[in-house]
Design a protein around this motif. Structure first.
Motif, PDB file in Angstrom:
ATOM      1  N   THR A  42       0.840  -1.199   0.000  1.00 32.02           N
ATOM      2  CA  THR A  42       0.000   0.000   0.000  1.00 32.02           C
ATOM      3  C   THR A  42       0.874   1.247   0.000  1.00 32.02           C
ATOM      4  O   THR A  42       2.026   1.220   0.463  1.00 32.02           O
ATOM      5  CB  THR A  42      -0.920   0.037   1.240  1.00 32.02           C
ATOM      6  OG1 THR A  42      -0.102  -0.002   2.426  1.00 32.02           O
ATOM      7  CG2 THR A  42      -1.874  -1.137   1.250  1.00 32.02           C
ATOM      8  N   ARG A  43       0.304   2.313  -0.523  1.00 30.85           N
ATOM      9  CA  ARG A  43       0.940   3.631  -0.494  1.00 30.85           C
ATOM     10  C   ARG A  43       0.036   4.594   0.242  1.00 30.85           C
ATOM     11  O   ARG A  43      -1.174   4.539   0.110  1.00 30.85           O
ATOM     12  CB  ARG A  43       1.164   4.162  -1.917  1.00 30.85           C
ATOM     13  CG  ARG A  43       2.307   3.489  -2.648  1.00 30.85           C
ATOM     14  CD  ARG A  43       2.575   4.224  -3.951  1.00 30.85           C
ATOM     15  NE  ARG A  43       2.966   5.599  -3.695  1.00 30.85           N
ATOM     16  CZ  ARG A  43       2.319   6.673  -4.148  1.00 30.85           C
ATOM     17  NH1 ARG A  43       1.220   6.545  -4.859  1.00 30.85           N
ATOM     18  NH2 ARG A  43       2.750   7.892  -3.857  1.00 30.85           N
ATOM     19  N   LYS A  44       0.646   5.494   1.027  1.00 34.03           N
ATOM     20  CA  LYS A  44      -0.119   6.551   1.688  1.00 34.03           C
ATOM     21  C   LYS A  44      -0.109   7.770   0.781  1.00 34.03           C
ATOM     22  O   LYS A  44       0.952   8.319   0.478  1.00 34.03           O
ATOM     23  CB  LYS A  44       0.502   6.888   3.046  1.00 34.03           C
ATOM     24  CG  LYS A  44      -0.208   6.233   4.208  1.00 34.03           C
ATOM     25  CD  LYS A  44       0.280   6.803   5.524  1.00 34.03           C
ATOM     26  CE  LYS A  44      -0.534   6.232   6.677  1.00 34.03           C
ATOM     27  NZ  LYS A  44      -0.114   6.783   7.972  1.00 34.03           N
ATOM     28  N   ASP A  81      -3.631  11.238  10.257  1.00 37.57           N
ATOM     29  CA  ASP A  81      -3.889  10.077   9.401  1.00 37.57           C
ATOM     30  C   ASP A  81      -5.145  10.235   8.561  1.00 37.57           C
ATOM     31  O   ASP A  81      -5.291   9.603   7.527  1.00 37.57           O
ATOM     32  CB  ASP A  81      -3.995   8.801  10.246  1.00 37.57           C
ATOM     33  CG  ASP A  81      -2.637   8.339  10.730  1.00 37.57           C
ATOM     34  OD1 ASP A  81      -1.626   8.792  10.153  1.00 37.57           O
ATOM     35  OD2 ASP A  81      -2.584   7.537  11.679  1.00 37.57           O
ATOM     36  N   PHE A  84      -4.847  11.252   4.844  1.00 33.72           N
ATOM     37  CA  PHE A  84      -4.229  10.331   3.885  1.00 33.72           C
ATOM     38  C   PHE A  84      -5.169   9.169   3.593  1.00 33.72           C
ATOM     39  O   PHE A  84      -6.007   8.798   4.409  1.00 33.72           O
ATOM     40  CB  PHE A  84      -2.904   9.788   4.432  1.00 33.72           C
ATOM     41  CG  PHE A  84      -1.856  10.838   4.636  1.00 33.72           C
ATOM     42  CD1 PHE A  84      -1.020  11.210   3.597  1.00 33.72           C
ATOM     43  CD2 PHE A  84      -1.716  11.450   5.868  1.00 33.72           C
ATOM     44  CE1 PHE A  84      -0.049  12.181   3.786  1.00 33.72           C
ATOM     45  CE2 PHE A  84      -0.751  12.425   6.062  1.00 33.72           C
ATOM     46  CZ  PHE A  84       0.091  12.788   5.013  1.00 33.72           C
ATOM     47  N   GLU A  86      -5.003   5.127   1.805  1.00 36.76           N
ATOM     48  CA  GLU A  86      -4.088   4.060   1.382  1.00 36.76           C
ATOM     49  C   GLU A  86      -4.536   3.498   0.039  1.00 36.76           C
ATOM     50  O   GLU A  86      -5.704   3.146  -0.137  1.00 36.76           O
ATOM     51  CB  GLU A  86      -4.042   2.947   2.434  1.00 36.76           C
ATOM     52  CG  GLU A  86      -3.307   3.349   3.701  1.00 36.76           C
ATOM     53  CD  GLU A  86      -3.058   2.168   4.626  1.00 36.76           C
ATOM     54  OE1 GLU A  86      -3.684   1.103   4.387  1.00 36.76           O
ATOM     55  OE2 GLU A  86      -2.265   2.298   5.559  1.00 36.76           O
ATOM     56  N   HIS A 200       4.249   2.468   1.405  1.00 40.26           N
ATOM     57  CA  HIS A 200       4.211   2.612   2.868  1.00 40.26           C
ATOM     58  C   HIS A 200       4.424   1.247   3.527  1.00 40.26           C
ATOM     59  O   HIS A 200       5.185   1.113   4.478  1.00 40.26           O
ATOM     60  CB  HIS A 200       2.872   3.213   3.276  1.00 40.26           C
ATOM     61  CG  HIS A 200       2.676   3.324   4.757  1.00 40.26           C
ATOM     62  ND1 HIS A 200       3.481   4.109   5.557  1.00 40.26           N
ATOM     63  CD2 HIS A 200       1.777   2.726   5.595  1.00 40.26           C
ATOM     64  CE1 HIS A 200       3.097   3.994   6.812  1.00 40.26           C
ATOM     65  NE2 HIS A 200       2.066   3.163   6.868  1.00 40.26           N
TER      66      HIS A 200
END
Length: 256
Positions: A42-44, A81, A84, A86, A200
């Protein structure tokens, strides 16, 4: 005493097992090489501001009617958080694809272009080694098939058996080197790749497991082929020894 047909049946079983393992390894390697699920994660990504009156969990409601309330300010500035989202991604030797949250589609980029320039040569070596791995696996499977169906002579089959064993072992070594080089390149890309790609969290995907399963099948096929070759040689030596012993007895006792 073992029947005369027993060694031949045993050789056929070993040949069939070696060919099945080699063919399975070939299917696994082609599937893994053509897929983009060697690594997944996953990427944030920062949420965009909501446009107009639109809202939802995938954007920040900056211009909403309650923008001046304390809750809205706390949501935007203190709960980090929540700013953002994911996005899942998966990458292989050729492509890296990332999901687009809004419409459920994917955006793909060439993994070669994402790799740092210093590691791009290693990635190309990995791709070439993987292609050679597949070619040698195919060659080994063809040789095993020829030995099984086209040669009734044990000596001719033994020669092909020895060559297919060498080809299969060489294929396994190339496959191992290719998989390890790709692992190194991916880890370097995670650390030094573009900011808009770095994951991430990430882990190895099903294609990576399939690639190593292909290597395991390749080595099992090589071991089976070498075992068959060695056992056939030992059978010949045993038959030769028994024949020499029979001739010696016949020479010592000619009347019998």
């Amino acid at each position: 005493r073992m029947p005369a047909s027993a060694p031949a049946a045993d050789r056929r079983q070993r040949s069939s097992a070696a060919f099945s393992l080699s063919f399975l390894s070939l299917v696994f390697s082609v599937t893994a090489f053509s897929s983009s699920h060697w690594c997944e994660g996953t990427r944030k990504v920062a949420k965009p501001f909501c446009k107009g009156q639109s809202g939802g969990d995938h954007c920040i409601r900056f211009n909403s009617p309650d923008a001046n309330s304390s809750n809205a300010v706390q949501y935007i500035w203190e709960t980090g958080d929540d700013k953002f989202v994911e996005r899942r991604f998966h990458a292989g030797m050729w492509y890296s694809c990332e999901e687009i949250v809004d419409d459920g589609d994917e955006k793909c980029r060439s993994f070669i272009s994402l790799t740092p320039a210093t590691d791009r040569g290693v990635l190309w070596l990995s791709i070439v080694a993987e292609l050679l791995y597949i070619i040698l696996l195919l060659t080994g499977a063809i040789l095993m098939s020829v030995e099984m169906h086209c040669y009734s002579s044990v000596i001719d089959g033994l020669k092909i058996n020895a060559f297919s064993a060498v080809v299969t072992v060489l294929a396994g070594l190339l496959g191992m080197v290719s998989h390890m080089m790709y692992t190194t390149v991916f880890q370097m890309t995670v650390n030094l790749g573009p900011e808009d790609w770095r994951p991430h969290t990430w882990d190895y995907g099903w294609s990576y497991g399939l690639a190593w399963a292909s290597f395991a099948c390749c080595m099992a096929a090589a071991v089976t082929t070498i075992n068959k070759y060695t056992k056939t040689i030992l059978e010949f030596k045993h038959k030769r020894k028994m024949l020499e012993r029979s001739l010696r007895i016949k020479y010592m006792f000619p009347d019998h």
